[in-house]
Design an enzyme around this catalytic site. Structure first.
Site, short mmCIF file in Angstrom:
data_model
loop_
_atom_site.label_atom_id
_atom_site.label_comp_id
_atom_site.label_asym_id
_atom_site.label_seq_id
_atom_site.Cartn_x
_atom_site.Cartn_y
_atom_site.Cartn_z
N ARG A 142 0.81 -1.22 0.00
CA ARG A 142 0.00 0.00 0.00
C ARG A 142 0.84 1.27 0.00
O ARG A 142 0.30 2.37 -0.03
CB ARG A 142 -0.89 0.03 1.25
CG ARG A 142 -2.07 -0.89 1.15
CD ARG A 142 -2.95 -0.75 2.37
NE ARG A 142 -4.11 -1.61 2.19
CZ ARG A 142 -5.37 -1.18 2.15
NH1 ARG A 142 -5.66 0.07 2.33
NH2 ARG A 142 -6.35 -2.03 1.98
N TYR A 145 0.47 4.36 -2.21
CA TYR A 145 -0.61 5.31 -1.91
C TYR A 145 -0.38 6.01 -0.58
O TYR A 145 -0.36 7.24 -0.52
CB TYR A 145 -1.94 4.56 -1.89
CG TYR A 145 -3.15 5.45 -1.74
CD1 TYR A 145 -3.44 6.42 -2.70
CD2 TYR A 145 -4.01 5.32 -0.66
CE1 TYR A 145 -4.57 7.24 -2.58
CE2 TYR A 145 -5.13 6.13 -0.53
CZ TYR A 145 -5.40 7.09 -1.49
OH TYR A 145 -6.51 7.90 -1.36
N VAL A 187 -14.81 -2.40 -1.08
CA VAL A 187 -15.71 -3.37 -0.46
C VAL A 187 -17.18 -3.02 -0.71
O VAL A 187 -17.99 -3.91 -0.99
CB VAL A 187 -15.36 -3.54 1.04
CG1 VAL A 187 -15.70 -2.30 1.86
CG2 VAL A 187 -16.03 -4.77 1.60
N ASP A 271 -3.37 -5.01 4.98
CA ASP A 271 -4.76 -4.55 5.10
C ASP A 271 -5.00 -4.12 6.57
O ASP A 271 -4.88 -4.93 7.48
CB ASP A 271 -5.69 -5.72 4.75
CG ASP A 271 -7.10 -5.28 4.41
OD1 ASP A 271 -7.43 -5.21 3.23
OD2 ASP A 271 -7.87 -5.02 5.36
N1 UDP Z 1 -12.67 -6.17 1.24
C1 UDP Z 1 -13.38 -7.35 1.24
N2 UDP Z 1 -13.92 -7.79 0.07
C2 UDP Z 1 -13.84 -7.10 -1.09
C3 UDP Z 1 -13.12 -5.88 -1.08
C4 UDP Z 1 -12.54 -5.44 0.11
O1 UDP Z 1 -13.52 -8.01 2.29
O2 UDP Z 1 -14.37 -7.57 -2.10
C5 UDP Z 1 -12.10 -5.69 2.52
C6 UDP Z 1 -10.66 -5.21 2.44
O3 UDP Z 1 -9.77 -6.28 2.62
C7 UDP Z 1 -10.62 -4.21 3.59
C8 UDP Z 1 -12.03 -3.64 3.62
O4 UDP Z 1 -12.86 -4.56 2.92
O5 UDP Z 1 -10.38 -4.88 4.81
C9 UDP Z 1 -12.15 -2.29 2.96
O6 UDP Z 1 -11.58 -2.37 1.69
P1 UDP Z 1 -11.60 -1.18 0.66
O7 UDP Z 1 -10.70 -1.55 -0.49
O8 UDP Z 1 -12.98 -0.80 0.34
O9 UDP Z 1 -10.98 0.06 1.46
P2 UDP Z 1 -9.60 0.23 2.29
O10 UDP Z 1 -8.96 -1.10 2.54
O11 UDP Z 1 -8.76 1.09 1.43
O12 UDP Z 1 -10.05 0.85 3.54
#
Ligand code: UDP
Length: 340
Positions: A142, A145, A187, A271
């Site tokens: 990550r 970013y 997600v 994550d």
């Molecule tokens: N996630 C998930 N299934 C998906 C996409 C994401 O369980 O199909 C999880 C991901 O691993 C993370 C959370 O949902 O723990 C949020 O992911 P997202 O990419 O939306 O945002 P970020 O991780 O940047 O907060």
């Protein structure tokens, strides 16, 4: 005011364009349409107070005429996007931020940087307030970013300190709503696309990781307040209602009216396990708080996805192709999971 919005054709940027035009400002939208979409701003292109410049902010910002404020939102923001364009992500948050700061400085214009909760990394402090410096892996997946945004914050602070730019930083937490791309891999969009097309909902890890989801209209309200203020920030903007990913899956199932299996996949590297904004500062300094509860916001988002059936079907098929490594499937109903 005449306001330049980099990334103005993106999910958040296009809502900001709408809001500023509606209150009577002029908007110059600069977007290279890489993750932003012309469709997001097509309804604005006939308005005399709206101008679109198709350009990459990393390469420079040539904006003629008066500029009263610059909101710098240009950047890939979803993990799929920044992983597919890592160098571009680093460039737009470093070079692009510098160009945006120079533009602001040259016009004596207010500057607002759209930073991110990702600067907190996998946080060791919970909830996250702006005094927390974060737990970020500089070479992790990550980092393209989160380190880019950390650099953008440092650059913004340096221009404010040494060049007198009237700059403010906001740290945006997970945001959702109409105009999210169904295939952006996030997600909320993924679960809704999957539920609407009868596919299993893909949960990464065991789904106990948490996020706090803010409706885009609330976020835009915070961004406008930051543009109007002279607060340097950083200020967290997000909805403090925290939920696990499994709870989100169940809420989406309920709103869509399905009970599809949940499919568990490997948790991506780095994550974050938990994330929730402390928004005391936004409340004190900007008088801001989110108003839309997650259930209403998700219902509006589901309605919007329903109006795009072709895109949703294509996205769900793409996600299924990308995630063919599903390991476990399980039928989870609302009753099967304890309430938060
Ligand atoms: N996630 C998930 N299934 C998906 C996409 C994401 O369980 O199909 C999880 C991901 O691993 C993370 C959370 O949902 O723990 C949020 O992911 P997202 O990419 O939306 O945002 P970020 O991780 O940047 O907060």
């Amino acid at each position: 005011m005449r306001i330049v919005i980099t990334g103005g054709a993106g999910f958040v940027g296009s809502h900001l364009c709408d809001r500023l035009l509606d209150r009577g400002d002029s908007v110059v939208c600069v977007d290279d349409l890489s993750s932003g979409r012309r469709a997001n701003i097509a309804h604005l292109e006939h308005r005399p107070s709206f101008e679109l410049i198709v350009a990459d902010a990393s390469a420079g910002l040539a904006v003629a005429g008066r500029v009263d404020a610059v909101a710098h939102l240009a950047s890939p923001a979803s993990p799929v996007d920044y992983h597919s364009r890592p160098i571009e992500t680093l460039r737009v948050n470093s070079l692009g931020t510098q160009h945006a700061l120079e533009l602001s400085g040259g016009h004596g214009a207010r500057f607002v940087l759209a930073s991110t909760s990702e600067v907190y990394g996998d946080p060791l402090v919970h909830p996250q307030d702006e005094g927390y410096f974060g737990n970020v892996n500089p070479v992790g997946p990550r980092s393209v970013y989160d380190e880019a945004k950390r650099f953008a914050e440092a650059l913004t602070a340096a221009y404010a300190r040494t060049r007198g730019v009237d700059a403010g930083i906001v740290r945006i937490f997970n945001t959702y709503g109409p105009r999210m791309r169904a295939a952006d891999g996030r997600v909320v969009s993924s679960f809704i696309a999957q539920a609407l097309t009868g596919r299993p909902l893909t949960v990464y890890g065991d789904g106990s990781q948490t996020r706090s989801f803010c409706f885009v209209g609330d976020l835009v309200d915070g961004l406008v307040r930051m543009l109007d203020s002279s607060d340097p920030g950083p200020v967290n903007l997000g909805n403090p209602t925290e939920m696990t990913v499994v709870e989100l899956a169940i809420m989406v199932q309920r709103l869509v009216g399905t009970a599809l299996p949940i499919e568990f996949h490997e948790l991506p590297g780095d994550d974050p396990l938990q994330r929730r904004p402390d928004i005391a500062r936004a409340s004190q300094r900007l008088g801001w708080a989110p108003r839309i509860d997650v259930e209403s916001g998700l219902a509006a988002t589901v309605a919007w996805f329903r109006s795009q059936p072709d895109e949703v079907e294509a996205a769900a098929a793409l996600l299924a192709g990308n995630q063919a490594d599903g390991v476990r499937r399980q039928l989870l109903s609302t009753a099967a999971v304890a309430a938060p």
